[in-house]
Design an enzyme around this catalytic site. Structure first.
Site, PDB file in Angstrom:
ATOM      1  N   SER A 306       0.805  -1.215   0.000  1.00 29.69           N
ATOM      2  CA  SER A 306       0.000   0.000   0.000  1.00 29.69           C
ATOM      3  C   SER A 306       0.847   1.278   0.000  1.00 29.69           C
ATOM      4  O   SER A 306       1.502   1.581  -0.996  1.00 29.69           O
ATOM      5  CB  SER A 306      -0.948  -0.041   1.198  1.00 29.69           C
ATOM      6  OG  SER A 306      -1.935   0.935   1.107  1.00 29.69           O
ATOM      7  N   ASP A 317       9.774   5.301 -10.549  1.00 33.54           N
ATOM      8  CA  ASP A 317       9.310   5.845 -11.832  1.00 33.54           C
ATOM      9  C   ASP A 317       9.916   7.203 -12.143  1.00 33.54           C
ATOM     10  O   ASP A 317      10.045   7.582 -13.314  1.00 33.54           O
ATOM     11  CB  ASP A 317       7.780   5.955 -11.836  1.00 33.54           C
ATOM     12  CG  ASP A 317       7.114   4.610 -12.079  1.00 33.54           C
ATOM     13  OD1 ASP A 317       7.829   3.588 -12.115  1.00 33.54           O
ATOM     14  OD2 ASP A 317       5.875   4.575 -12.218  1.00 33.54           O
ATOM     15  N   LYS A 331      -0.788  -4.241  -3.089  1.00 37.41           N
ATOM     16  CA  LYS A 331      -2.057  -3.743  -2.555  1.00 37.41           C
ATOM     17  C   LYS A 331      -2.260  -2.330  -3.071  1.00 37.41           C
ATOM     18  O   LYS A 331      -1.715  -1.370  -2.543  1.00 37.41           O
ATOM     19  CB  LYS A 331      -2.033  -3.786  -1.023  1.00 37.41           C
ATOM     20  CG  LYS A 331      -3.408  -3.701  -0.352  1.00 37.41           C
ATOM     21  CD  LYS A 331      -3.883  -2.276  -0.203  1.00 37.41           C
ATOM     22  CE  LYS A 331      -5.172  -2.194   0.588  1.00 37.41           C
ATOM     23  NZ  LYS A 331      -5.716  -0.815   0.665  1.00 37.41           N
TER      24      LYS A 331
END
Length: 564
Positions: A306, A317, A331
């Site tokens: 999460s 990224d 998750k």
């Protein structure tokens, strides 16, 4: 034969299901209006009418007496099983416990305890806390709390918490036996607010490399992180290891703010996408961070979930950090907590998390097949994914690019740039039982208390170099294990001995220096374990790649060869 007739119910017994059903109707109609149009409202109304009819028939005509409340609770839970794995319902009893995991503190007596041989031992009385104020010490045995026995097989964490925690200002009477004494001492402790912390460690690994361990994302995590990061910068921080292994997540905004301290410019951190646009969002970096330049490595594993994955995905990224470890949990569903009329809570999935490159964090699932979803961990073991990077399967249809053009893959979780296999060489049944019965922790506590005067004279640097867990100490630990009815296995012991020695030394250090320094951080514990930690060692070996990323250069990683 005498004919059985329906039992006549009192007016109140008839009204109860109608009242409950009516409340459900109102709540669900409002929800339908909130989430959709008139057609959805009509469908919900039809469903509620049928539910009310069945509930009333059961209440008025069923052969045995039934609890309407329990039927409603059960039906809600079974209904939600047809949805995704993370939409959930919490009863009024469960709500407080669930929320306390994310709060920055709780009301209690300020001790850390250990259960050994069905007995509760005080590991640490927080300096300045309620227990410390009345004279409770490390090593004390808790016998009773408000007359309730805390000895025996029925003693567990739930019982202990129910007795020791309570409203601030309330009192609890404790009966305690001190180490080396036989008489029972009585203490009256007034409960107070006890702070809890989510940053477990923050120290310098060497003259330029800082290490921060984040256990979960709670109310205070961002403030704790800023404090730790600022402290490390003052000690010469040039590069950072951010450890998110085993971190199950928590507050999304705390994770976003943490990223903002490490990532410069106006960069996308995460975005969410739901049904329609009501719950769609994009979060960007906004402020000047504490550590926007300098190499960063983030450690993740299969239990990082999460909010942890938001941090790892954003930094990966944006080519800001090198991710080291194993693929994270996966998750990526966003739950909105909705308080119901009776204080219970529905956590309803309203959208999905996506990393800046467009990857969905959520691993695949089939509606209503929760068992298959929960077996993902077993499947990773069977496939060999935990032990070899060659066993990791990449879906070519879910190929994405980082800001700098590196290839990364979707499909659930964050795949690391540098893979580290799980080390199971020291696993044994004997070790598992030592942990399950708290033997190693209890031995380290006893050793620290019995040798306090000698150990207190050492600096941690001297302790780290000089202290050795001897064969005599290991023999004493084995005796303690025998007392706990753990069967000795020479083969298992040999397999796990070095790991046990490392744990003993780390726990002795923790018991001594937390008491000496009155710090919330477990720095000494983690510093001792660093030499045994393969993931940290692998991170240190790959800082050259992380430094290239920090300079905006391309690097070869697990999913990017540099030739694509």
């Amino acid at each position: 034969m005498k004919e059985n007739k329906p039992v006549n119910n009192s007016p109140m017994s008839v009204r109860i299901p109608i009242i409950i059903a009516f409340t459900l109707v109102i709540g669900m109609l409002v929800g339908a209006n909130f989430f959709g149009g008139q057609s959805r409202m009509n469908n919900v109304a039809k469903g509620i009418a049928k539910y009310r009819e069945v509930l009333s028939l059961v209440e008025t005509n069923y052969v045995d007496s039934v609890s309407t409340d329990s039927l409603v609770e059960f039906s809600i839970k079974k209904m939600l099983e047809k949805l995704d794995p993370h939409t959930s319902y919490f009863s009024t009893e469960d709500v407080a416990a669930a929320r306390s995991q994310l709060e920055s503190g709780f009301d209690g007596i300020g001790i850390e305890f250990n259960v050994f041989n069905d007995t509760v031992y005080v590991v640490n009385a927080m300096v300045g806390g309620p227990s410390d104020a009345v004279g409770i010490k490390s090593g004390d045995r808790l016998i009773k709390a408000d007359g309730v026995s805390l000895i025996g097989q029925k003693v567990n964490s739930s019982l202990i918490f129910s007795k020791l925690r309570g409203p601030r200002g309330s009192e609890v009477n404790l009966e305690i036996v001190r180490n080396g004494e036989s008489k029972v001492r009585t203490f009256t402790v007034t409960r107070d607010r006890i702070p809890s912390y989510s940053i477990n460690a923050g120290f310098m690994l060497d003259s330029q490399t800082g290490y921060i361990k984040v256990d979960r994302f709670t109310e205070s995590t961002y403030d704790e992180f800023k404090k730790a990061l600022t402290s490390l910068k003052s000690q010469g921080l040039k590069r950072l290891v951010l450890d998110l292994r085993g971190n199950p997540g928590g507050y999304k905004d705390r994770a976003e703010k943490m990223v903002d301290e490490l990532l410069s410019d106006d960069r996308l951190i995460v975005y969410t996408d739901g049904k329609g646009t009501k719950f769609d969002s994009q979060t960007f970096t906004r402020q000047e961070g504490i550590f926007e330049k300098g190499a960063v490595i983030v450690l993740v594993d299969e239990n990082s979930a999460s909010a942890s994955e938001i941090v790892a995905g954003a930094l990966q990224d944006n080519d800001r950090a090198l991710i080291v470890g194993r693929r994270s949990f996966g998750k990526g569903l966003v739950q909105m907590p909705i308080t119901l009329h009776d204080g219970s809570e529905l956590r309803l999935t309203i959208s999905r998390y996506y990393t800046p490159s467009g990857r969905s964090i959520q691993k695949p699932y089939a509606l209503g097949k929760e068992e298959d979803y929960e077996k993902d961990y077993e499947q990773r073991i069977k496939s060999g994914e935990f032990f070899s990077s060659d066993s990791i399967k990449f879906n070519e249809k879910l190929k994405y690019k980082t800001v700098a053009g590196r290839t990364v893959y979707g499909g659930g979780g964050i795949t690391p740039d540098v893979f580290v296999a799980r080390d199971t060489t020291y696993y044994s049944k004997y070790l598992t039982e030592l942990f399950s019965k708290n033997v190693i922790r209890e031995y380290a506590l006893n050793y620290a208390n019995n040798n306090l005067k000698t150990l207190d004279k050492l600096s941690f640097k001297d302790f780290s170099k000089q202290f050795v867990v001897t064969d005599v100490m290991m023999a004493d630990l084995q005796k303690l294990a025998t007392q706990a009815k753990i069967k000795y296995s020479a083969k298992d012991y040999e397999r796990s001995a070095n790991y046990i020695r490392g744990q003993v030394k780390a726990l002795v250090a923790r018991n001594i220096w937390q008491r000496k320094t009155n710090r919330t951080l477990n720095n000494e514990y983690y510093q001792v374990l660093m030499s045994f930690d393969e993931t940290v060692q692998k991170a240190l070996q790959n800082f050259e790649k992380a430094e290239k990323l920090a300079r905006g250069e391309m690097v070869e990683t697990l999913t990017h060869s540099g030739k694509q």
